[in-house]
Design a protein around this motif. Structure first.
Motif, PDB file in Angstrom:
ATOM      1  N   GLN A 225       0.827  -1.204   0.000  1.00 14.33           N
ATOM      2  CA  GLN A 225       0.000   0.000   0.000  1.00 14.33           C
ATOM      3  C   GLN A 225       0.866   1.261   0.000  1.00 14.33           C
ATOM      4  N   ASN A 226       2.191   1.098   0.195  1.00 17.71           N
ATOM      5  CA  ASN A 226       3.036   2.277   0.392  1.00 17.71           C
ATOM      6  C   ASN A 226       4.489   1.970   0.031  1.00 17.71           C
ATOM      7  N   GLY A 256      -5.969  -4.321   0.288  1.00 15.02           N
ATOM      8  CA  GLY A 256      -4.962  -4.271   1.343  1.00 15.02           C
ATOM      9  C   GLY A 256      -5.611  -4.328   2.711  1.00 15.02           C
ATOM     10  N   LYS A 260      -1.332  -4.760   3.897  1.00 16.45           N
ATOM     11  CA  LYS A 260      -0.221  -4.558   2.966  1.00 16.45           C
ATOM     12  C   LYS A 260       0.494  -3.221   3.209  1.00 16.45           C
ATOM     13  N   HIS A 506      -1.477   5.639  -2.785  1.00 14.86           N
ATOM     14  CA  HIS A 506      -1.513   4.411  -3.588  1.00 14.86           C
ATOM     15  C   HIS A 506      -2.923   3.853  -3.640  1.00 14.86           C
ATOM     16  N   HIS A 508      -5.307   0.677  -4.164  1.00 10.56           N
ATOM     17  CA  HIS A 508      -5.438  -0.778  -4.265  1.00 10.56           C
ATOM     18  C   HIS A 508      -6.920  -1.123  -4.184  1.00 10.56           C
ATOM     19  N   THR A 547      -1.033   4.734   1.243  1.00  8.76           N
ATOM     20  CA  THR A 547      -2.465   4.771   1.563  1.00  8.76           C
ATOM     21  C   THR A 547      -2.810   3.844   2.711  1.00  8.76           C
ATOM     22  N   TYR A 548      -3.313   4.431   3.766  1.00  5.90           N
ATOM     23  CA  TYR A 548      -3.828   3.711   4.932  1.00  5.90           C
ATOM     24  C   TYR A 548      -4.552   4.749   5.763  1.00  5.90           C
TER      25      TYR A 548
ATOM     26  N   CYS B 101     -10.762  -3.386  -6.087  1.00  5.53           N
ATOM     27  CA  CYS B 101      -9.354  -3.718  -6.367  1.00  5.53           C
ATOM     28  C   CYS B 101      -9.209  -4.507  -7.659  1.00  5.53           C
TER      29      CYS B 101
END
Lengths: 796, 165
Positions: A225-226, A256, A260, A506, A508, A547-548, B101
């Motif tokens: 994710q990053n 994710g 992730k 990012h 996902h 991204t989180y 996704c």
């Protein structure tokens, strides 16, 4: 005229074209010339000393090129996987931070800990050879749960961590909270388990390591994710590769949900092994490996008490939580039950005094870290369950008790007793919108109608608030964060007016390629087709945090706005030059730059051309080109909030809970793409329903074996387990401190849903005198609860 | 041990030598490089690998390549028209935001197409039950159900219903 693909438009996703035709490029879809395949041999024991590893037979197995063990990595000076957040104990001492090597060295500490790696010409050959490795283990007792870890006589997971306690932390004012309880007229209490979950992104983790001896460059392609976070952690801390010689690519990533974010051992292994082997090394997890080795989520045991005055006004909240870290500290593990959990314990309520204590423990289980919501679902579940118990105790309607204690919108900005400053929120409005949508007034009649059919009907509420876009960096740093929490963006106009945007954020599944392009199309009045969003490759994008925590739009989108501001500032000067006007006379609307009071105007496309073909250009004042970069460090979290309402019907003969209706009203601030936002809510809700009714990660208490290691054993919500949803939102309380007014929508569904579902289940069972049921409320558990309480009912 | 198999995949006849233990999904992904068909589990539960074998949906992880010898296989790459026009089910998934996704999507679309073949006018319940063998972790199924409804109508010759705005 407003751009049809601008802010607020339900633009159909641009990324879908490749995903719908099988042209996505996920890590396992990528193959490198001359690549080899790695297989991770994992410990079958939860806790065992590694006495010896005999790789002789594996090394001569067909197709095998190398077999590596922890000793090989140690000899090369490979370090521990770092933890990204330092927590301090109540006494000010730092948490325990035992090493976490990519390949275990002397001891395996959970089922799935990597003990050896086989690299072969094919996946099958690597796997076959791994069966020939003989590991001599000396088993130790397994510490498989929080309770086992905290038993004073427990085996130690790490020899230098007494009592298996990673940290013993607290937040809030203990004295003020104790005083509140001393004068309370009523106290509601709850003991609850926040069940352990496996994130289960549908794409299993995968990684490809490459090394180019010609220039000393390493490349890692990974399901992340990053990518910059991985580059920093793996390059600087684990493998000692300088960042200019390490490229990390996170291509299409199949979901994710937090799992992730983290830097995993396998990433370091394939990167390191690629240089040792002299060929690319690819690894793809089988689902069984994902269950064993992806960082899990939740896993709390809590006791909480809510003090109230005679009228039900909340006076104080006291919370004691034990949180499972697993065998090692995953990247952000330590921050989850602390700064992302205890800080949210005020919820939507003006509780004046709160005190929370959190003990984090090591166990012989997979590492536990952020999973969608990450601390906030745990906080919401605890508060919203406790408020329902309080309402039951006081004989009050649960919505009335909530209303009585809501922080009023007039009190915003509002500083909670647990260190957050909510900027905006209109909690009563959420409830006002939601109640008619579910016909709350008609619930009693519906309940009676169910009862007439022998069924138990219940309704449950969750009025949640969460914190997204974790920030600012300096405050987070003071609290122990070991990374920055900004985001980056670059807006590169090309000579003929099309635009490439490079974001450190990012996607996902979240649809950045659409939403971010909407922002650019809207701002500059250009067709969305002329904008591309590029992400996921450290060789292309500026340093970004990924991204989180529902941060993409609130932080990454804000960085994009800042970069567009810079573009516009320069464009304004160029426009003034082109039209021989004063810069102060230039007006900008929808990408058109005009001279005030005249019909003279140029478009951003004209300006871009002038910037790259600077024949008529203020070269003494400006550089050529139209390409700007910005970093944005948020001033505060954002605070999405809402009201989730669930209505269930339980069949007492089978214990089966059916969700009849699930309605969510959310405040995400300003909404850029409602189609995508609603999709995020739907998906989030089902992950919350999954936790509440279906999902549970179970380790055998005796052996530490993972009992729920496949989709045969771990119950994922399927299409026929859930209903369609009613979702709505309002935009009346936009975020006040970021330029878009956005709050974030990625986790909200999960944060609110579990509490709403369980409150509905408990409400359905309320005639049995039941005040709580732990998640997941499986048919078996519900049936047992009903039957355990039946005699009491019959006696009445 | 190796065997020779001949299949028609997305309209092209292919003959390859495979290890007998090779699953159809590995044959498609690793040998034919048709990576649109995904692998999401190892217990035939998730449905990400669903393809059509002789017109019926099959989880390609449950079938050996040698078992598919002589069959006609359609994967997600072969679903759209040769000119690139999306199959109505593909178009419906895009219109109704039935994917996030994208990982489960190929299997989900292939299952949905076969579901509508077997039941041209499925109810919401029938769609949900029909897709029970395909796990999606992103969408919560809500928009997938809407997409399959709309896709079914379009497959039956109707026009593709737009997502409500």
């Amino acid at each position: 005229m407003a751009n049809p693909n601008g802010i607020g438009a339900p633009v159909r996703r641009r990324e879908d074209a490749r995903f719908l035709t099988g042209r996505g490029s996920y890590t396992d879809d990528i193959n490198r010339p001359n690549q080899t395949f790695a297989y991770m041999l994992r410990s079958p024991h939860a806790h065992a000393d590694i006495i010896s590893i005999d790789t002789a037979d594996a090394l001569v197995s067909p197709g095998v090129r190398h077999v590596f063990t922890g000793a090989d990595m140690a000899a090369d000076g490979v370090n521990s996987l770092p933890c990204g957040w330092l927590i301090h104990n109540k006494d000010g001492t730092p948490m325990k931070e035992p090493p976490h090597y990519p390949i275990a060295r002397d001891r395996a500490r959970y089922v799935g800990d990597i003990v050896a790696v086989v690299v072969a010409e094919s996946r099958e050959q690597a796997k076959d050879a791994a069966e020939l490795i003989v590991v001599d283990y000396a088993e130790r007792p397994a510490v498989a749960s929080i309770r086992a870890a905290l038993d004073g006589t427990a085996e130690l997971v790490h020899d230098d961590v007494p009592g298996n306690v990673c940290y013993d932390w607290h937040l809030g004012d203990k004295a003020a909270t104790d005083a509140a309880f001393a004068r309370a007229a009523h106290v509601a209490t709850i003991d609850l388990v926040n069940n352990r979950l496996v994130p289960n992104a549908m794409e299993p983790r995968a990684a490809i390591g490459e090394y180019d001896p010609a220039n000393g460059e390493h490349t890692l392609t990974t399901t992340s994710q990053n990518p910059h976070v991985i580059r920093l952690l793996m390059g600087a801390f684990v493998l000692g590769i300088p960042e200019h010689k390490l490229r990390v690519v996170a291509p299409d990533v199949g979901g994710g949900f937090g799992s992730k974010i983290f830097h995993y051992g396998e990433e370091a292994i394939v990167t390191w092994a690629a240089k040792k082997v002299g060929r690319p090394v690819k690894w793809t997890a089988e689902r069984g490996e994902s269950f064993l080795s992806d960082a899990h989520g939740r896993d709390h045991i809590s006791h909480a008490e809510l003090a109230m005055d005679a009228d039900g006004n909340f006076l104080g909240l006291r919370v004691k939580t034990d949180a499972n870290m697993g065998a090692y500290l995953s990247t952000f593990s330590t921050s989850i039950p602390t700064y992302l959990y205890a800080t949210l314990l005020a919820g939507q309520y003006k509780t004046p005094a709160i005190y929370a204590e959190v003990t984090a423990v090591f166990t012989n289980t997979a590492p536990v870290d952020a999973y969608r919501g990450a601390g906030r679902p745990e906080a919401c579940f605890l508060i919203e369950r406790l408020v329902d118990i309080a309402a039951q105790k006081l004989g009050m309607d649960p919505t009335a008790l909530r209303r009585r204690n809501f922080i009023p919108k007039e009190a915003m900005p509002y500083l909670t007793p647990v260190a957050l400053q909510y900027d905006t929120g209109d909690f009563a409005k959420n409830l006002d919108m939601a109640l008619p949508m579910v016909d709350y007034a008609g619930f009693a009649a519906r309940r009676a109608e169910s009862a007439a059919r022998g069924k138990l009907r219940g309704i449950g509420f969750a009025t949640y608030i969460e914190a997204c876009g974790i920030a600012p960096s300096n405050i987070a740093g003071a609290l122990g964060a070991r990374a920055g929490l900004y985001e980056s963006a670059e807006v590169r106009f090309h000579p003929t007016g099309s635009v490439s945007v490079f974001t450190g954020s990012h996607s996902h599944g979240q649809g950045h390629e659409t939403t971010f392009a909407q922002l650019v199309a809207d701002r500059f009045g250009i067709p969305i087709e002329n904008v591309d969003i590029i992400h996921g490759d450290t060789a292309k994008i500026p340093f970004g945090m990924g991204t989180y925590g529902s941060r993409s739009l609130a932080v990454g989108g804000s960085a994009l706005v800042k970069a567009m501001d810079k573009v516009e500032r320069k464009a304004r000067k160029i426009a003034a030059h082109l039209m021989e006007a004063a810069e102060t006379d230039i007006e900008v609307k929808d990408g058109r730059f005009t001279v005030a009071g005249t019909d003279k105007g140029v478009t951003i496309g004209d300006i871009a051309l002038a910037a790259y073909v600077p024949h008529n250009f203020p070269l003494d004042e400006l550089e050529p080109g139209l390409d700007e970069q910005a970093f944005y460090d948020p001033k505060n979290f954002t605070y999405p909030n809402g009201c989730h309402i669930c209505e269930v019907e339980i069949d007492p003969d089978t214990g089966v809970t059916k969700i009849l209706n699930f309605t969510a009203v959310d405040d995400f601030g300003r909404v850029i793409n409602p189609l995508i936002v609603e999709g995020q809510v739907h998906g989030g809700i089902v992950q919350g329903i999954g936790q509440a009714l279906y999902e549970n990660c179970v380790y055998d208490e005796e052996t530490g074996q993972l009992l729920t290691g496949s989709y045969m054993d771990y119950c994922m919500p399927r299409a026929d387990d859930v209903p369609s949803f009613t979702v709505a939102y309002h935009e009346d309380a936009p975020c006040t401190h970021n330029p878009l007014g956005v709050k974030g929508c990625g986790e909200a569904g999960t944060i609110g849903a579990a509490a709403a579902v369980i409150n509905a289940v408990v409400n359905a069972l309320s005639d049995y005198g039941i005040t709580h049921i732990d998640m997941p409320a499986t048919p078996e558990k519900v049936w047992r609860v009903i039957h355990a309480h039946k005699p009491a009912m019959a006696a009445e | 041990m190796a065997s020779t198999v001949t299949l028609t995949v997305n309209g092209t006849t292919v003959t390859r030598e495979v290890e007998e233990r090779t699953l159809l999904v590995h044959f498609l992904r690793d040998i034919l490089h048709l990576t649109g068909t995904h692998i999401g589990c190892d217990t035939s539960q998730c449905g990400a690998c669903t393809v059509h074998v002789d017109g019926r949906s099959v989880k390609s992880c449950t079938m050996l390549a040698v078992q598919a010898d002589g069959s006609t296989v359609t994967t997600i790459e072969g679903l759209a028209a040769p000119d690139g026009t999306l199959h109505p089910m593909q178009a419906a998934f895009r219109e109704h935001h039935g994917l996030q996704c994208g990982f489960c999507t190929p299997g989900m679309v292939m299952s949905a197409v076969d579901l509508v073949r077997a039941n041209p006018t499925p109810s919401e319940t029938e769609i949900r039950e029909g897709l029970e063998g395909n796990i999606c972790r992103c969408t919560g199924y809500h928009n997938i159900v809407k997409a399959v409804m709309a896709g079914a109508e379009a497959m039956n010759g109707g026009t593709l219903k737009a997502a409500a705005e």
